[in-house]
Design an enzyme around this catalytic site. Structure first.
Site, PDB file in Angstrom:
ATOM      1  N   HIS A  76       1.102  -1.040  -0.046  1.00 16.63           N
ATOM      2  CA  HIS A  76      -0.242  -0.060   0.390  1.00 16.63           C
ATOM      3  C   HIS A  76       0.880   1.266  -0.128  1.00 16.63           C
ATOM      4  O   HIS A  76       2.367   1.681   0.874  1.00 16.63           O
ATOM      5  CB  HIS A  76      -0.906   0.613   1.586  1.00 16.63           C
ATOM      6  CG  HIS A  76      -2.007  -0.735   1.118  1.00 16.63           C
ATOM      7  ND1 HIS A  76      -3.357  -0.908   1.203  1.00 16.63           N
ATOM      8  CD2 HIS A  76      -2.474  -2.693   0.699  1.00 16.63           C
ATOM      9  CE1 HIS A  76      -4.155  -2.064   0.873  1.00 16.63           C
ATOM     10  NE2 HIS A  76      -3.887  -2.079   0.151  1.00 16.63           N
ATOM     11  N   PRO A 297      -5.449  -0.334  18.367  1.00 15.82           N
ATOM     12  CA  PRO A 297      -5.268  -0.663  17.214  1.00 15.82           C
ATOM     13  C   PRO A 297      -5.033   0.950  16.298  1.00 15.82           C
ATOM     14  O   PRO A 297      -4.270   0.084  14.689  1.00 15.82           O
ATOM     15  CB  PRO A 297      -6.352  -1.298  16.761  1.00 15.82           C
ATOM     16  CG  PRO A 297      -7.387  -1.330  17.747  1.00 15.82           C
ATOM     17  CD  PRO A 297      -6.779  -0.691  18.903  1.00 15.82           C
ATOM     18  N   LYS A 301       0.289  -0.323  15.187  1.00 11.97           N
ATOM     19  CA  LYS A 301       1.783  -0.498  15.329  1.00 11.97           C
ATOM     20  C   LYS A 301       1.680  -1.739  16.757  1.00 11.97           C
ATOM     21  O   LYS A 301       2.214  -2.890  16.893  1.00 11.97           O
ATOM     22  CB  LYS A 301       2.011   0.705  15.686  1.00 11.97           C
ATOM     23  CG  LYS A 301       2.715   1.703  15.305  1.00 11.97           C
ATOM     24  CD  LYS A 301       3.095   1.065  14.903  1.00 11.97           C
ATOM     25  CE  LYS A 301       3.456   2.240  13.452  1.00 11.97           C
ATOM     26  NZ  LYS A 301       3.512   2.047  11.903  1.00 11.97           N
TER      27      LYS A 301
HETATM   28  C1  PHB Z   1      -6.787  -4.535  10.207  1.00 12.07           C
HETATM   29  O1  PHB Z   1      -7.941  -5.373  11.004  1.00 12.07           O
HETATM   30  O2  PHB Z   1      -7.066  -4.344   8.832  1.00 12.07           O
HETATM   31  C2  PHB Z   1      -6.199  -2.731  10.552  1.00 12.07           C
HETATM   32  C3  PHB Z   1      -6.777  -2.718  11.786  1.00 12.07           C
HETATM   33  C4  PHB Z   1      -6.055  -1.561  12.755  1.00 12.07           C
HETATM   34  C5  PHB Z   1      -5.488  -0.630  11.915  1.00 12.07           C
HETATM   35  C6  PHB Z   1      -5.308  -0.979  10.305  1.00 12.07           C
HETATM   36  C7  PHB Z   1      -5.742  -2.092  10.094  1.00 12.07           C
HETATM   37  O3  PHB Z   1      -4.856   0.554  12.033  1.00 12.07           O
END
Ligand code: PHB
Ligand code: APR
Length: 394
Positions: A76, A297, A301
Site C-alpha cells: 500500500h 489498534p 502498531k
Molecule cells: C485491520 O484489521 O485491517 C486493521 C486494524 C487496525 C488498523 C489498520 C488495519 O489501524
C-alpha cells in the site's frame, strides 16, 4: 516423575512473536522449545490486524517465511483520512522517500510460520498447562509445564515470555522491579469481517461526529471494517444491518454509496488500551510483544511493535551464542523500549486525532479539530504521520 529436557532458549507463547523468534533462531542453529497454551486451531482462529511495516516483512523473509506474504500481500502506497465528508489521501510512498506498508493478515502469517515449522520437523508443544518460568536470576533458569497429566521440565539458557498480555511471564518479574504504565480509552472497536469487495483498495480512517470508523481489507474479496462503540456494547447486540447502516453514516456519502455489504463472518468488540511494562528483561527472562506492551489498534502498531522486539532479541541472542558478545542482551530492554514508546506515542496520537471523546471539555474538542486541520494542510505534519505509519527504523 518429571520428564526432563534441555534447550538453549525456552519460549512461552506460540503467537506471532514466539513463532517468529523460534523460526529465526532455528535457522541459525539455535535450539528452542516453544510452549503454547492453546491448540493450533485456536491460535489461528483469532482475527487480528494486518498492516505490516517493512521491518516486519524483512524479518519474515529472514526467517524463510516470506514467500506467500510477498505473493499474496498487497503493498500500500497510501492511506486515506475521511473528515467533514471528504477523503484526504496521505501519500505514504511520496512522503517517506519510497516506503510502503504490506497488507497481509496476521492469521495468514501465523499460519505460514506454523507451516514452516512443520516443514523443518520442529514441534510446537500445544496445550501446555500451568507453564512456569523459574530461577530467572540464576545461570540455570528452567521452565515447567503439564501436559496430559504429566509434568515436564526444560533447563534453558534463556527464557522468552512471548505469551501475550494475559500470559504468565510478566508476573514472574517481582512487583518491586516491574513498572507499569497504562491508559484505558472510554470506547471499543466493533469489527466485522465479510466476504465482500473492499470499498477502497487503500485503508480509510474516518473521523466523524458519530464516532470513528475504519475501512480495511484482507484481499480483493475479503473486507474488514470497524466502528467506534461504547464500552458497554456487546457484539451480539449489533445486527449486521445495524452495523452496515452505522458504518455508512460515518463515511463520506460517495464512499458509503459504493459500500458492498453482506453477512458478517466474524464480529467482535475489542476495548482500546495502551500499556507498557518496564523493564523488558529480568535476569535471563526477556519479555516480547503483547506480554510487555499493548497499543490501541488505530495506527496498526501492535504486531509491528512485537516485531521490533523480536528484531532486537534475535540479534542479541545471535551475538551471545555466535560471538559470546552480551552487549545486546544487556541493552535489550532499553533498546526495545525506546522504539516501543515511539509506537505508543503514535498510536495514542492517532487514537486522539480520530475518535469521538464526548466527555472531553469543549477546549479539548477544538484542539482535536485544529490538529486535524493542521495535519491536512501541512506537508510537515503529513510527513510525520507517514514516517510513523510506515514504521520508524529499528
Ligand atoms: C485491520 O484489521 O485491517 C486493521 C486494524 C487496525 C488498523 C489498520 C488495519 O489501524
Ligand atoms: N502458557 C503458554 N502460552 C500462553 C500462556 C501461557 N501461560 N498465556 C498465553 N499464551 C499464548 C497465547 O495462547 C497466545 O497464543 O501466548 C500467545 C501470545 O500471542 P499473542 O497474544 O498474539 O501475542 P504476540 O505473539 O506478542 O503477538 C503480537 O500483535 O497485533 C498484535 O495483539 C496482536 O497478537 C498480536 C500481537
Amino acid at each position: 516423575m518429571v520428564n526432563r529436557m534441555k534447550t538453549q532458549v525456552g519460549i512461552i507463547g506460540g503467537g506471532p512473536s514466539g513463532l517468529l523468534l523460534s523460526q529465526l533462531l532455528h535457522r541459525r542453529g539455535i535450539d528452542t522449545i516453544l510452549l503454547e497454551k492453546h491448540t493450533r486451531e485456536h491460535v489461528l482462529g483469532r482475527i487480528r490486524a494486518g498492516v505490516l511495516e517493512h521491518g516486519f516483512c524483512e524479518l519474515m523473509r529472514e526467517a524463510g517465511v516470506g514467500t506467500r506474504m510477498d505473493r499474496e500481500g498487497a503493498d500500500h502506497h497510501g492511506i486515506n483520512i475521511a473528515h467533514d465528508g471528504r477523503l484526504h489521501r496521505i501519500d505514504l510512498h511520496g512522503l517517506t522517500g519510497g516506503k510502503t506498508v504490506k497488507v497481509y493478515g496476521q492469521t495468514e502469517l501465523t499460519r505460514d510460520l506454523y507451516e514452516a515449522r512443520d516443514a523443518m520437523g520442529e514441534v510446537v508443544i500445544h496445550e501446555a498447562g500451568n507453564v512456569l518460568p523459574h530461577d530467572l536470576t540464576t545461570d540455570a533458569p528452567f521452565l515447567t509445564w503439564e501436559r496430559n497429566g504429566e509434568t515436564f521440565r526444560a533447563d534453558c539458557e534463556f527464557i522468552v515470555g512471548a505469551d501475550g498480555y494475559h500470559g504468565v511471564s510478566r508476573a514472574a518479574i517481582p512487583r518491586d522491579v516491574l513498572r507499569e504504565y497504562e491508559k484505558i480509552y472510554p470506547f471499543g472497536w466493533l469489527g466485522v469481517l465479510s466476504r465482500t469487495k473492499p470499498v477502497s483498495d487503500e485503508l480509510i480512517y474516518s473521523s466523524h461526529e458519530r464516532g470513528f470508523a475504519l475501512c480495511s481489507l484482507r484481499n480483493p474479496r475479503l473486507s474488514r471494517y470497524y466502528i467506534q462503540v461504547p464500552l458497554a456494547d456487546r457484539a451480539e447486540g449489533w445486527s449486521d444491518d445495524a452495523f452496515w447502516a452505522e458504518l455508512k453514516r460515518r463515511l463520506p456519502a460517495e464512499v458509503a454509496g459504493r459500500l458492498e455489504t453482506g453477512p458478517s463472518i466474524e464480529k467482535s468488540i475489542a476495548p482500546l488500551r495502551s500499556y507498557v511494562a518496564e523493564p523488558m528483561r529480568h535476569g535471563r527472562l526477556f519479555l516480547a510483544g503483547d506480554a510487555a506492551h499493548i497499543v490501541p489498534p488505530t495506527g496498526a502498531k501492535g504486531l509491528n511493535s512485537a516485531a521490533s522486539d523480536i528484531h532486537y532479541l534475535y540479534h542479541a541472542l545471535i551475538d551471545h551464542f555466535e560471538r559470546g558478545d552480551n552487549t545486546g542482551i544487556e541493552r535489550y530492554s532499553d533498546r526495545a523500549l525506546a522504539r516501543v514508546w515511539k509506537a505508543q506515542r503514535f498510536s495514542w496520537w492517532m487514537t486522539n486525532l480520530l475518535h469521538l471523546f464526548p466527555d472531553e471539555p469543549p477546549y479539548a474538542q477544538r484542539l482535536q479539530r485544529v490538529e486535524m486541520e493542521y495535519l491536512l494542510s501541512s506537508d510537515a505534519a503529513r510527513t510525520s504521520l507517514a514516517e510513523n505509519y510506515v514504521g520508524l527504523p529499528f
